[in-house]
Design an enzyme around this catalytic site. Structure first.
Site, short mmCIF file in Angstrom:
data_model
loop_
_atom_site.label_atom_id
_atom_site.label_comp_id
_atom_site.label_asym_id
_atom_site.label_seq_id
_atom_site.Cartn_x
_atom_site.Cartn_y
_atom_site.Cartn_z
CB CYS A 72 3.25 9.95 8.22
SG CYS A 72 2.54 9.67 6.73
CB CYS A 122 -1.15 0.28 0.70
SG CYS A 122 -0.34 0.26 2.65
CB CYS A 171 1.92 11.71 1.09
SG CYS A 171 2.28 11.24 2.22
CG ASP A 211 1.53 3.55 5.61
OD1 ASP A 211 2.15 4.81 4.88
OD2 ASP A 211 1.52 3.59 6.33
#
Lengths: 129, 410
Positions: free
Chosen positions: A106, A33, A62, A35
């Site tokens: 994050c 995914c 991101c 991440d």
């Protein structure tokens, strides 16, 4: 959505990338995914203590991923391993002037990555000893 | 290039700007490539709207000359809009936009029926359709979401198979906002009519941009929104065939035959009609121009390794839904924005719920690829110079992000 500080770090991240001859590498996250973070550390001895000389992070991510990746490096560099391993996601978010709630993962990933890199370093050292 | 006076120092917006010697002015490049989100109001549209704000301000429902002049303008707009899509004036209902038109069409129809009846739609619809369907399901209606193929198209056979006796309404969008694919509306409508089922189409992305003839295309209800075709925000319309009875969503006065009570938004309605008129007159030429620019943007962007285009063709003219492996869309968006380029992404990181775009996942795109999506949608004010600029700026951004990405080369 993001604090001024977060955008500033995103635009000019100082601790992203990798270390060629890293002493420890922490690979965390779920690649399927996206991440995902890889944390590279360089350790030096100073006054009988193990200090983080350099930290670099690779991230797919991101804005928040890039900003937290760079910030975990900023906080950790110069710290003794025992202190660095105790860095929390809140420490990272605080340094960034706060993070949106849905982006805290994050920060968690950055913290976990650093911890994994330190553990990797310690495991390697143990084997070598 | 516009010469703008810079009032702030070192703010987020001018990070990519070039400051001249004096430091007083900032040369700001602003390239808008997000026309599927909204379009700038056409100056010619603004001009016809202006008198209806403070000079001809009357309530179109009032019985005096102020009201009459507003009513006249609203009814003229209704006629023009009806003509533009080959409908009757009495079949046009003014609303606040695409979302309201979609809600009114779906809920309005279903609520005139029985709870056991079914609504059939697709899994790439706008949220205005999907969430209305979800809400109707909670009310007790049955819903079915048709899947699209990998290219992003509904298969006629799937529509035919889905049509049951209990199916009250089928709703399929004309063109998709994220991947631009134009659905075979005429054929879907035909399949519905064979089974005496009503057919609605969300045409928010195509009204004023593609030819629409509700008769030829077998459409019973159609939603549109003015700001997608260079008209004002906050106004749209629903086309509904005369013989179809629907329930209102709101209750109040007898505006729009009681189906949509609320004082008529005269300037908005007048502006929408003008915008549609211009759109239709300039359609062929503009589409050819945008298509040429789009094709070049796509072709040259795809020279970046590990990149792709989402969804197949036919697509709406200005739509370039691209994707780049190993990088994340939100980061690309902000780096482009710093350089004065406005685009969009279906990346999970850029969404409220941290879920990737439902449209991209409907194509079978893995989550990690949805992250790397980047949508450019061209419009009237774009020129070849804008495309040159994007092609100059985009490759280094992808490169920079790939350099710090752990996924690269895996």
């Amino acid at each position: 959505m993001f604090s001024k500080k977060t955008m500033e770090v995103f635009r000019n991240p100082k601790h992203v990338g990798f270390i060629k001859d890293a002493d420890g590498i922490g690979r965390v996250g779920n690649p399927s995914c996206g991440d995902i973070m890889w944390v590279y550390i360089k350790v030096k001895q100073k006054n009988g203590k193990e200090i983080l000389e350099d930290v670099k992070v690779k991230t797919f991510g991101c804005v928040a991923a890039i900003a937290t990746a760079s910030t975990v490096g900023e906080i950790a560099i110069g710290k003794a391993l025992d202190k660095a391993i105790a860095i929390t996601e809140k420490d990272i978010a605080k340094k960034l002037g706060g993070l949106p709630k849905e982006k805290m993962h994050c920060s968690t990933l950055s913290k976990k990555g650093l911890k994994a890199a330190i553990e990797d370093y310690r495991n390697k050292k143990e084997k070598a000893d | 290039m516009k010469l703008l006076k810079s009032t702030t120092k070192n703010t987020a917006v001018n990070a990519g700007d070039v400051t001249n010697n004096t430091g007083n002015y900032t040369m700001t490049k602003r390239v808008y490539l997000d026309h599927a989100a909204t379009t700038p109001l056409d100056k010619r549209v603004l001009k016809v709207m202006e008198p209806y704000f403070s000079e001809k301000f009357g309530n179109a429902a009032s019985t005096h000359f102020f009201g009459e002049e507003a009513e006249e303008a609203v009814e003229k707009a209704r006629e023009d809009i009806a003509k533009a899509i080959n409908a009757k004036p009495g079949e046009i209902y003014f609303t606040s936009g695409g979302t309201e038109s979609d809600n009114l069409a779906l809920a309005g129809i279903m609520r005139t029926g029985k709870k056991c009846e079914q609504l059939v739609t697709s899994n790439i619809e706008h949220h205005a359709i999907i969430r209305t369907a979800d809400s109707l399901k909670k009310e007790g209606f049955e819903t079915k979401f048709l899947s699209v193929n990998k290219k992003g198209f509904i298969q006629i056979e799937d529509v035919e198979k889905a049509l049951k006796k209990k199916t009250r309404l089928v709703s399929v969008m004309h063109a998709n906002n994220e991947i631009g694919t134009i659905q075979p509306i005429k054929e879907i409508g035909e399949a519905c009519h064979k089974k005496e089922t009503l057919f609605h189409s969300d045409a928010v992305q195509t009204v004023g941009k593609e030819k629409i003839d509700v008769e030829k295309m077998n459409i019973d209800m159609l939603s549109a929104s003015a700001h997608k075709f260079y008209g004002p925000k906050g106004v749209g319309f629903l086309f509904k065939r005369e013989e179809i009875k629907i329930e209102p969503l709101m209750f109040g006065g007898s505006h729009e035959k009681g189906l949509r009570p609320s004082t008529s938004n005269t300037p908005g309605i007048v502006g929408m009609a003008k915008a549609l008129k211009i759109g239709i007159i300039e359609m062929d030429e503009e589409n050819a121009r945008e298509k040429k620019m789009r094709d070049r943007l796509v072709k040259e962007s795809l020279e970046i390794k590990n990149s792709w285009i989402n969804g197949g063709f036919p697509k709406i003219a200005g739509c370039a839904p691209l994707g780049f492996d190993f990088v994340e869309g939100q980061s690309m968006l902000l780096m482009l924005s710093d350089k004065g380029i406005a685009a969009s992404t279906g990346s999970a990181c850029n969404s409220e719920g941290l879920l990737p775009s439902h449209v991209l996942t409907a194509l079978g795109l893995p989550r990690v690829k949805c992250h790397g999506s980047l949508r450019f949608t061209l419009g009237r004010e774009n020129t070849d110079t804008d495309i040159d600029y994007v092609l100059e700026v985009l490759p280094p951004i992808v490169k920079k992000l790939r350099e710090i990405s752990p996924l690269r080369g895996k």
